[in-house]
Design a protein around this motif. Structure first.
Motif, PDB file in Angstrom:
ATOM      1  N   SER A  76      67.360  59.281  47.429  1.00  0.00           N
ATOM      2  CA  SER A  76      65.901  59.170  47.539  1.00  0.00           C
ATOM      3  C   SER A  76      65.201  60.135  46.586  1.00  0.00           C
ATOM      4  CB  SER A  76      65.457  59.453  48.976  1.00  0.00           C
ATOM      5  OG  SER A  76      66.040  58.532  49.872  1.00  0.00           O
ATOM      6  N   ALA A  77      65.726  61.380  46.488  1.00  0.00           N
ATOM      7  CA  ALA A  77      65.116  62.360  45.583  1.00  0.00           C
ATOM      8  C   ALA A  77      65.200  61.881  44.137  1.00  0.00           C
ATOM      9  CB  ALA A  77      65.803  63.712  45.745  1.00  0.00           C
ATOM     10  N   ALA A  78      66.367  61.347  43.772  1.00  0.00           N
ATOM     11  CA  ALA A  78      66.520  60.838  42.404  1.00  0.00           C
ATOM     12  C   ALA A  78      65.575  59.667  42.148  1.00  0.00           C
ATOM     13  CB  ALA A  78      67.969  60.419  42.164  1.00  0.00           C
ATOM     14  N   TRP A  79      65.446  58.815  43.157  1.00  0.00           N
ATOM     15  CA  TRP A  79      64.549  57.650  42.993  1.00  0.00           C
ATOM     16  C   TRP A  79      63.091  58.100  42.906  1.00  0.00           C
ATOM     17  CZ3 TRP A  79      60.791  55.581  46.331  1.00  0.00           C
ATOM     18  CH2 TRP A  79      60.302  54.336  45.963  1.00  0.00           C
ATOM     19  N   ILE A  80      62.690  59.070  43.754  1.00  0.00           N
ATOM     20  CA  ILE A  80      61.310  59.582  43.701  1.00  0.00           C
ATOM     21  C   ILE A  80      61.037  60.227  42.346  1.00  0.00           C
ATOM     22  CG2 ILE A  80      59.762  61.348  44.646  1.00  0.00           C
ATOM     23  CD1 ILE A  80      61.033  60.812  47.373  1.00  0.00           C
ATOM     24  N   ARG A  81      61.998  61.014  41.880  1.00  0.00           N
ATOM     25  CA  ARG A  81      61.835  61.687  40.573  1.00  0.00           C
ATOM     26  C   ARG A  81      61.672  60.662  39.455  1.00  0.00           C
ATOM     27  NH1 ARG A  81      63.527  66.765  38.492  1.00  0.00           N
ATOM     28  NH2 ARG A  81      64.044  66.693  36.272  1.00  0.00           N
ATOM     29  N   HIS A  82      62.497  59.631  39.502  1.00  0.00           N
ATOM     30  CA  HIS A  82      62.446  58.616  38.446  1.00  0.00           C
ATOM     31  C   HIS A  82      61.136  57.828  38.491  1.00  0.00           C
ATOM     32  CE1 HIS A  82      63.788  55.482  35.700  1.00  0.00           C
ATOM     33  NE2 HIS A  82      63.431  54.575  36.606  1.00  0.00           N
ATOM     34  N   THR A  83      60.756  57.355  39.690  1.00  0.00           N
ATOM     35  CA  THR A  83      59.523  56.567  39.792  1.00  0.00           C
ATOM     36  C   THR A  83      58.291  57.410  39.456  1.00  0.00           C
ATOM     37  OG1 THR A  83      59.468  57.027  42.176  1.00  0.00           O
ATOM     38  CG2 THR A  83      60.481  54.962  41.464  1.00  0.00           C
ATOM     39  N   THR A  84      58.314  58.698  39.874  1.00  0.00           N
ATOM     40  CA  THR A  84      57.194  59.587  39.537  1.00  0.00           C
ATOM     41  C   THR A  84      57.081  59.761  38.023  1.00  0.00           C
ATOM     42  OG1 THR A  84      57.437  60.762  41.637  1.00  0.00           O
ATOM     43  CG2 THR A  84      56.223  61.885  39.880  1.00  0.00           C
ATOM     44  N   VAL A 132      57.725  67.028  41.632  1.00  0.00           N
ATOM     45  CA  VAL A 132      57.263  66.293  42.821  1.00  0.00           C
ATOM     46  C   VAL A 132      57.521  67.147  44.067  1.00  0.00           C
ATOM     47  CG1 VAL A 132      57.421  63.925  41.964  1.00  0.00           C
ATOM     48  CG2 VAL A 132      59.482  65.088  42.753  1.00  0.00           C
ATOM     49  N   ASN A 133      57.076  68.360  44.060  1.00  0.00           N
ATOM     50  CA  ASN A 133      57.358  69.269  45.174  1.00  0.00           C
ATOM     51  C   ASN A 133      56.837  68.742  46.506  1.00  0.00           C
ATOM     52  OD1 ASN A 133      58.585  71.023  43.404  1.00  0.00           O
ATOM     53  ND2 ASN A 133      56.719  72.195  43.016  1.00  0.00           N
ATOM     54  N   GLN A 134      55.658  68.183  46.475  1.00  0.00           N
ATOM     55  CA  GLN A 134      55.067  67.678  47.708  1.00  0.00           C
ATOM     56  C   GLN A 134      55.880  66.512  48.267  1.00  0.00           C
ATOM     57  OE1 GLN A 134      51.030  66.430  47.313  1.00  0.00           O
ATOM     58  NE2 GLN A 134      50.754  66.012  49.495  1.00  0.00           N
ATOM     59  N   ALA A 135      56.317  65.617  47.366  1.00  0.00           N
ATOM     60  CA  ALA A 135      57.122  64.473  47.813  1.00  0.00           C
ATOM     61  C   ALA A 135      58.457  64.935  48.378  1.00  0.00           C
ATOM     62  CB  ALA A 135      57.348  63.507  46.655  1.00  0.00           C
ATOM     63  N   TYR A 136      59.060  65.965  47.753  1.00  0.00           N
ATOM     64  CA  TYR A 136      60.312  66.497  48.273  1.00  0.00           C
ATOM     65  C   TYR A 136      60.117  67.099  49.665  1.00  0.00           C
ATOM     66  CZ  TYR A 136      62.505  66.005  43.671  1.00  0.00           C
ATOM     67  OH  TYR A 136      63.023  65.507  42.517  1.00  0.00           O
ATOM     68  N   GLY A 137      59.012  67.768  49.864  1.00  0.00           N
ATOM     69  CA  GLY A 137      58.720  68.329  51.177  1.00  0.00           C
ATOM     70  C   GLY A 137      58.570  67.246  52.232  1.00  0.00           C
ATOM     71  N   GLN A 138      57.858  66.181  51.877  1.00  0.00           N
ATOM     72  CA  GLN A 138      57.703  65.067  52.808  1.00  0.00           C
ATOM     73  C   GLN A 138      59.050  64.405  53.105  1.00  0.00           C
ATOM     74  OE1 GLN A 138      54.850  62.657  50.755  1.00  0.00           O
ATOM     75  NE2 GLN A 138      53.080  63.874  51.436  1.00  0.00           N
ATOM     76  N   ARG A 169      36.542  67.762  29.654  1.00  0.00           N
ATOM     77  CA  ARG A 169      37.960  67.860  29.991  1.00  0.00           C
ATOM     78  C   ARG A 169      38.249  67.319  31.396  1.00  0.00           C
ATOM     79  NH1 ARG A 169      41.420  73.511  30.134  1.00  0.00           N
ATOM     80  NH2 ARG A 169      43.324  72.620  31.025  1.00  0.00           N
ATOM     81  N   GLN A 170      37.338  67.575  32.306  1.00  0.00           N
ATOM     82  CA  GLN A 170      37.563  67.145  33.656  1.00  0.00           C
ATOM     83  C   GLN A 170      37.682  65.637  33.773  1.00  0.00           C
ATOM     84  OE1 GLN A 170      38.247  69.111  36.141  1.00  0.00           O
ATOM     85  NE2 GLN A 170      38.049  70.888  34.761  1.00  0.00           N
ATOM     86  N   ARG A 171      37.062  64.952  32.812  1.00  0.00           N
ATOM     87  CA  ARG A 171      37.095  63.477  32.857  1.00  0.00           C
ATOM     88  C   ARG A 171      38.511  62.964  32.674  1.00  0.00           C
ATOM     89  NH1 ARG A 171      32.835  59.641  29.686  1.00  0.00           N
ATOM     90  NH2 ARG A 171      33.561  57.641  30.524  1.00  0.00           N
ATOM     91  N   PHE A 172      39.302  63.752  31.906  1.00  0.00           N
ATOM     92  CA  PHE A 172      40.657  63.281  31.628  1.00  0.00           C
ATOM     93  C   PHE A 172      41.725  64.034  32.420  1.00  0.00           C
ATOM     94  CE2 PHE A 172      39.701  60.310  28.380  1.00  0.00           C
ATOM     95  CZ  PHE A 172      38.537  60.751  27.796  1.00  0.00           C
ATOM     96  N   ASN A 173      41.241  64.955  33.230  1.00  0.00           N
ATOM     97  CA  ASN A 173      42.209  65.628  34.102  1.00  0.00           C
ATOM     98  C   ASN A 173      42.774  64.626  35.114  1.00  0.00           C
ATOM     99  OD1 ASN A 173      42.518  68.181  33.210  1.00  0.00           O
ATOM    100  ND2 ASN A 173      40.967  69.089  34.546  1.00  0.00           N
ATOM    101  N   MET A 174      44.054  64.775  35.387  1.00  0.00           N
ATOM    102  CA  MET A 174      44.704  63.911  36.378  1.00  0.00           C
ATOM    103  C   MET A 174      45.138  64.773  37.549  1.00  0.00           C
ATOM    104  SD  MET A 174      46.933  61.507  33.847  1.00  0.00           S
ATOM    105  CE  MET A 174      46.159  60.774  32.398  1.00  0.00           C
ATOM    106  N   LYS A 175      45.297  64.142  38.673  1.00  0.00           N
ATOM    107  CA  LYS A 175      45.594  64.890  39.884  1.00  0.00           C
ATOM    108  C   LYS A 175      46.952  65.572  39.806  1.00  0.00           C
ATOM    109  CE  LYS A 175      45.804  64.388  44.885  1.00  0.00           C
ATOM    110  NZ  LYS A 175      45.680  63.477  46.026  1.00  0.00           N
ATOM    111  N   GLU A 176      47.979  64.840  39.302  1.00  0.00           N
ATOM    112  CA  GLU A 176      49.328  65.383  39.290  1.00  0.00           C
ATOM    113  C   GLU A 176      49.636  66.147  38.007  1.00  0.00           C
ATOM    114  OE1 GLU A 176      48.682  62.176  39.645  1.00  0.00           O
ATOM    115  OE2 GLU A 176      49.117  61.657  41.750  1.00  0.00           O
TER     116      GLU A 176
END
Length: 471
Positions: free
Chosen positions: A33-41, A166-172, A81-88
Motif C-alpha cells: 500500500s505504501a509503495a502504491w500510495i507513493r507511486h500514485t502520489t 506523503v507523510n500524512q497518507a502514511y500516518g493514515q 506566487r500564491q496563485r500557483f502555489n499547490m497544497k502538496e
C-alpha cells in the motif's frame, strides 16, 4: 533424560499463531500500500506540474485577455506566487526566451540557475528527470508559441523528494493497519476461545470417563459441524463404555453363576453317591446327571476359549467348496436329532440347482445350529423357515422364526460379546457368546451374519455366504 515438552493452551497456541500470520499479512499489505500510495502520489503531482505548465502557456498566449501581452509582459502574471502555489508541493516556474534567458519566475532566481535552466532546453517538450544535483529533480517543459512562432519556454521544476513525500497518507495508513490488526486480534481471540471451549469440555469429560464416571455433561448443540460431531461421538463413546462396563459386571456375575450352578450340582450328586445316600441304579443315574452337568460346563468353557481365539484370529479355518443345499439339509437334520420335542417345525426352501459355496463346514454348521437353537428358545411352539436366496456372487441363508422376537432396546447389542437380554438373563443359561461368535465365524469365511428384522411376530436373520468360483 528426555526433556518434557511444555504444553500450552489451545487458545494461546492458535491466538499467537493467527496473530503472527495476521501481522505478517498486514505488514506485506502495508508495504504494498505504501509503495502504491507513493507511486500514485508521484504520478498525480507530475500531472499537477504539467497542468501548471500548460496553464501558464495558455495564459501567456491568450490574445483575448487584454492583460496578457507579449512575452516580456509576463511578470505581472507570474508575480502572484500564491496563485500557483499547490497544497502538496510548491514547484519553481520559469519563463525563458528561446536562448534560455530567464524572463521571470514565481520566486527569486538563485545564483547560477540561469545557466542550469538554459542547459535544459533541447527543443523537445515533455517531462524529464534531472540527476545533476545532489537530489534528483523533475522538469516539465512546454513551448510558448504565437502564430507558430516560438517565443520561449515554460519550465516547471520540483525535487523528487517533494513529489513523493506523503507523510500524512502514511500516518493514515498506519492508523488503518493498526485498527485492522486490533480488530483481527479481537476476532481471532474470541473465535479461538469459542473453538477451545468445547474441546476443553470434552477433555474434562474424558477425565471423568477415565475415573469411571460416565454421567458427563456436554453441550447438546453446536453450530460448527466438526465440534458437533466431536461432542456427539464422545457422548456415544461414553454411553458405549458405560454399557460395556455394565456388560462386564454382568459377565462376571453371569459366568460365576453359570459355572457355579453345574459345579454345585456335580458336587452335590457325587457327594450323595460317596456318602451312600443313593445306591445301585439311583447312584448310576446321579453319576449320569453329574456327567451331563460336566458336559454343560465344558461347553461353556469351550465357548469362552473359542471366542477368545476367534477374537485374536488364532483359529484357522478350512475353506472348501460345498453344495449349499446339501450343507443346509445336513445341518438341520443334525439339529433335529438332538431335539426332544416336536413342537417346533423346520421348513427348508432350497435352490433349484446345486450351488457351491466357499466355507468352513464345521463353522457354518455351528452358526446354523446356534440360530435354530435361539429360534426355538424364543417360542413354545411354531415354525422356523430357512430359505436360500441366490444374489449372484453371494447367496443368503434367511432364517426366520415365529417367536416373540427380540426387544427393540436389545437389538443393537445382540452381537456384543457377553450381552444377554432381559428375556434370557434369568430364563436361559449361557454366556451371551452365541451370536457374537457366530458373526465372527461367518466373517472368517468371507461372509456375514445380520439381523434383518425382529418384532413380536418373529425374528429374521440373514447369513451371507460367498459362492465358489467354479463348479
Amino acid at each position: 533424560m528426555f526433556k518434557k515438552n511444555k504444553r500450552i493452551s489451545l487458545l494461546q497456541y492458535w491466538t499467537s499463531r493467527y496473530l503472527l500470520t495476521l501481522f505478517i499479512g498486514l505488514a506485506i499489505i502495508s508495504l504494498i500500500s505504501a509503495a502504491w500510495i507513493r507511486h500514485t502520489t508521484f504520478e498525480n503531482r507530475l500531472e499537477l506540474m504539467e497542468f501548471l505548465a500548460d496553464e501558464t502557456v495558455y495564459r501567456l498566449t491568450d490574445t483575448t485577455n487584454p492583460n496578457n501581452g507579449p512575452i516580456n509582459g509576463i511578470p505581472g502574471f507570474i508575480g502572484d506566487r500564491q496563485r500557483f502555489n499547490m497544497k502538496e508541493i510548491d514547484p519553481i516556474l520559469y519563463v525563458v526566451d528561446t536562448e534560455g534567458n530567464i524572463l521571470t519566475s514565481n520566486r527569486p532566481v538563485p545564483p547560477g540557475s540561469a545557466k542550469n535552466v538554459a542547459g535544459l532546453l533541447d527543443g523537445k517538450e515533455g517531462t524529464k528527470e534531472i540527476k545533476d544535483g545532489l537530489e534528483p529533480e523533475y522538469v516539465v517543459k512546454r513551448k510558448i508559441e504565437n502564430n507558430h512562432e516560438l517565443l520561449g519556454w515554460a519550465l516547471v521544476m520540483e525535487k523528487k523528494g517533494n513529489l513523493t513525500r506523503v507523510n500524512q497518507a502514511y500516518g493514515q495508513l498506519a492508523i488503518l493497519i493498526g485498527a485492522l490488526a486490533l480488530l483481527g486480534w479481537i476476532a481471532i481471540y474470541f473465535l479461538s476461545k469459542r473453538l477451545a471451549h468445547p474441546i476443553k469440555q470434552v477433555a474434562e469429560a474424558a477425565k471423568h470417563v477415565q475415573e469411571g464416571n460416565y454421567a458427563i455433561d456436554l453441550p447438546q448443540y453446536s453450530k460448527e459441524k466438526e465440534i458437533y460431531e466431536l461432542v456427539s461421538s464422545f457422548k456415544n463413546m461414553a454411553n458405549k463404555l458405560e454399557q460395556l462396563e455394565k456388560t462386564r459386571t454382568e459377565l462376571l456375575a453371569g459366568v460365576t453363576h453359570e459355572l457355579k450352578t453345574p459345579v454345585t450340582s456335580i458336587s452335590g450328586l457325587l457327594q450323595a453317591v460317596r456318602d451312600g445316600v443313593v445306591t445301585g441304579q439311583d447312584a448310576m443315574e446321579f453319576i449320569e446327571m453329574a456327567m451331563v452337568e460336566t458336559t454343560k460346563m465344558k461347553t461353556m468353557v469351550g465357548d469362552l476359549l473359542a471366542f477368545n481365539h476367534f477374537a485374536v484370529d488364532a483359529i484357522p479355518v478350512q475353506i472348501e467348496s460345498v453344495d449349499v443345499n446339501q450343507l443346509l439339509r445336513e445341518a438341520v437334520a443334525q439339529w433335529e436329532v438332538m431335539q426332544e420335542d416336536e413342537h417346533v417345525k423346520v421348513h427348508l426352501h432350497l435352490l433349484e440347482k446345486p450351488v457351491l459355496v466357499q466355507i468352513d463346514i464345521v463353522r457354518i454348521q455351528q452358526i446354523i445350529t446356534n440360530l435354530l437353537t435361539n429360534a426355538k428358545q424364543a417360542m413354545d411352539k411354531g415354525t422356523i423357515t430357512l430359505r436360500l436366496i441366490d444374489h449372484g456372487e453371494a447367496l443368503s441363508v434367511m432364517v426366520k422364526d415365529t417367536g416373540h422376537g427380540i426387544p427393540l432396546e436389545d437389538q443393537s447389542f445382540i452381537f456384543e460379546r457377553f450381552y444377554r437380554g432381559e428375556n434370557k438373563k434369568y430364563t436361559v443359561r449361557g454366556l451371551g457368546l452365541g451370536l457374537p461368535l457366530s458373526k465372527m465365524m461367518a466373517q472368517s469365511v468371507g461372509g456375514d451374519l445380520r439381523l434383518i428384522e425382529s418384532n413380536p411376530s418373529g425374528t429374521h436373520f440373514e447369513l451371507v455366504l460367498q459362492k465358489a468360483t467354479t463348479l
